[in-house]
Design an enzyme around this catalytic site. Sequence first.
Site, short mmCIF file in Angstrom:
data_model
loop_
_atom_site.label_atom_id
_atom_site.label_comp_id
_atom_site.label_asym_id
_atom_site.label_seq_id
_atom_site.Cartn_x
_atom_site.Cartn_y
_atom_site.Cartn_z
N GLY A 1 0.81 -1.22 0.00
CA GLY A 1 0.00 0.00 0.00
C GLY A 1 0.84 1.26 0.00
NE ARG A 2 3.43 1.89 5.24
CZ ARG A 2 3.82 2.28 6.43
NH1 ARG A 2 4.20 3.52 6.60
NH2 ARG A 2 3.81 1.44 7.44
CG ASP B 1 -0.56 8.81 3.95
OD1 ASP B 1 -0.07 7.67 4.08
OD2 ASP B 1 -0.28 9.76 4.72
CG ASP C 1 0.06 -8.98 6.10
OD1 ASP C 1 -0.52 -9.57 7.02
OD2 ASP C 1 0.27 -7.76 6.11
CG ASN C 2 3.47 -8.01 8.56
OD1 ASN C 2 3.61 -7.50 7.45
ND2 ASN C 2 2.72 -7.47 9.51
CG ASP D 1 5.45 -4.88 9.11
OD1 ASP D 1 5.62 -4.02 9.99
OD2 ASP D 1 4.50 -4.84 8.31
P1 AMP Z 1 1.29 -3.66 8.05
O1 AMP Z 1 0.41 -3.61 9.24
O2 AMP Z 1 2.39 -2.63 8.10
O3 AMP Z 1 1.79 -5.00 7.75
O4 AMP Z 1 0.42 -3.18 6.81
C1 AMP Z 1 -0.76 -3.83 6.43
C2 AMP Z 1 -1.24 -3.30 5.11
O5 AMP Z 1 -1.55 -1.90 5.22
C3 AMP Z 1 -0.25 -3.43 3.97
O6 AMP Z 1 -0.97 -3.76 2.83
C4 AMP Z 1 0.34 -2.06 3.89
O7 AMP Z 1 0.84 -1.77 2.62
C5 AMP Z 1 -0.87 -1.18 4.21
N1 AMP Z 1 -0.47 0.14 4.72
C6 AMP Z 1 0.11 0.42 5.91
N2 AMP Z 1 0.32 1.74 6.03
C7 AMP Z 1 -0.14 2.33 4.90
C8 AMP Z 1 -0.20 3.68 4.41
N3 AMP Z 1 0.24 4.72 5.12
N4 AMP Z 1 -0.74 3.88 3.20
C9 AMP Z 1 -1.20 2.86 2.47
N5 AMP Z 1 -1.18 1.58 2.85
C10 AMP Z 1 -0.65 1.30 4.06
MG MG Z 2 3.41 -5.48 6.58
#
Ligand code: AMP
Ligand code: MG
Length: 473
Positions: A89-90, A122, A245-246, A255
């Site tokens: 997502g980023r 974002d 996913d991590n 992560d």
């Molecule tokens: P995470 O909890 O970091 O493993 O993220 C879970 C999901 O949320 C993943 O698909 C990330 O890419 C997405 N994600 C986390 N932060 C953001 C952000 N600021 N903008 C867009 N997607 C995000």
């Molecule tokens: Mg992640």
Amino acid sequence: MNIAIDFDNSYANLPERFFSFLKPTPVQAPQLLAFNDALAGELGLGPRPDDAALAQLFSGNRLPDGAQPLAQAYAGHQFGGFSAQLGDGRAILLGEVIDRAGQRRDIQLKGAGPTPYSRNGDGRAWIGPVLREYLLSESMHALGIPTTRALAAVATGEEIARETWLPGAVLTRVAASHIRVGTFQYFYARNDLAALQTLFDHVVARHYPAARSPEALLDAVIARQVELVAAWMSVGFIHGVMNTDNTSISGETIDYGPCAFMDNYHPETFYSSIDRGGRYAYQNQPGIIGWNLAQLASCLVPLMPDKDLAVERFTAMINAVPDRVHAVWLTRFRAKIGLAKAHDEDAALITDLLALMAESGADFTNTFRALSQGDARDHFIDRDAFDAWAGRWQARLADEVDPQARMRAANPAFIPRNHRVEQMIEAAVDGDMAPFQRLLLVLSRPYEDQPEAADLTHPPLPSETVAATFCGT
Ligand code: AMP
Ligand code: MG
């Protein structure tokens, strides 16, 4: 001058439903915060250009020749609930290089702008989590534990909206790959057998060339994850967001969201503010990795010729995960108390020590380090109980050669303590990178006594204690 990156991309050649091609979104005024020269050397990158050029490059403003930027698609179980559509997502993968050791490595920008998988996010990151991941991943590497690495951190010169406005940043992450259990789940959830087979072939060629079958792959991933989680436990690390996913297929720590190294030992410790109920608490990590690997096993069943037989065999493999973790855990903790040989009573010796530590709220890192220096007694409230334990331990040590050296190599003096990390972030937000630089340097030699850095071994004062960590997205 631009840096030369000799890309050799393979993921970009997979079918288009594996990812979306897109470019990083340019940022206003990129400024280099940190660059990892040693890692750049490992990756065989060309001579270092000036900071301004590095900032352009590792903010995503200027694409290096040969980059094929893309966001990867994946799914995942987050806190036990399944999302069929996650994805970067980023984060944007620039491409892959073959490093000096012949290993394929991903170079990815994290916080590089929105992607088709951003949902409501974002696509950005602020400098807190960026510097946190930089420091913690490099510290993990110095501790000798498999992990993604940090190549660069660049401030974007833009403010991003969180609870308040915060300075934005981009992290350049280097990984053996960014393929996760959730990548398999993405195609399994879509019943896309052709993609599952393609992913399997890619993963085998890239990470596990000896694995000739899905069963062999599962076994190999189990082995790496078992090693990884036992290694985390041995340094008091709590990942904090062990979603599928991590969980990386290559077996690297990935992560560094709400993760934390424990100060005072208690098995139920967790820090993550979003982990209600402590699903991912310290002692739950072996069970959770078994659960995550079971999700991978499910995804591999369709690739087996005989599904019923596959289910039977995979179930047995998954059921064996706790014992496998325990075996590695035991080896790791034996070393922490100086033992190389295996005696039947060792497990009890270790768990009895941990129980005493929990009772005393003893600092995990300092207590083990003190054992090797012979002055652990002060860390315990019940000195008589510790003396009784130490008597058993000394008797057991009689059967070992040079336990001191073994203990010093297994018990770091320095870990990235949460309060120091928080202080480092506060300073960085104010434009002072000195605490970051200092921590990075000290943590690069965690097993060496560094008397001038003794303050970094201290547990937090009550006023400094970090009660919760945040994903910081
Ligand atoms: P995470 O909890 O970091 O493993 O993220 C879970 C999901 O949320 C993943 O698909 C990330 O890419 C997405 N994600 C986390 N932060 C953001 C952000 N600021 N903008 C867009 N997607 C995000
Ligand atoms: Mg992640």
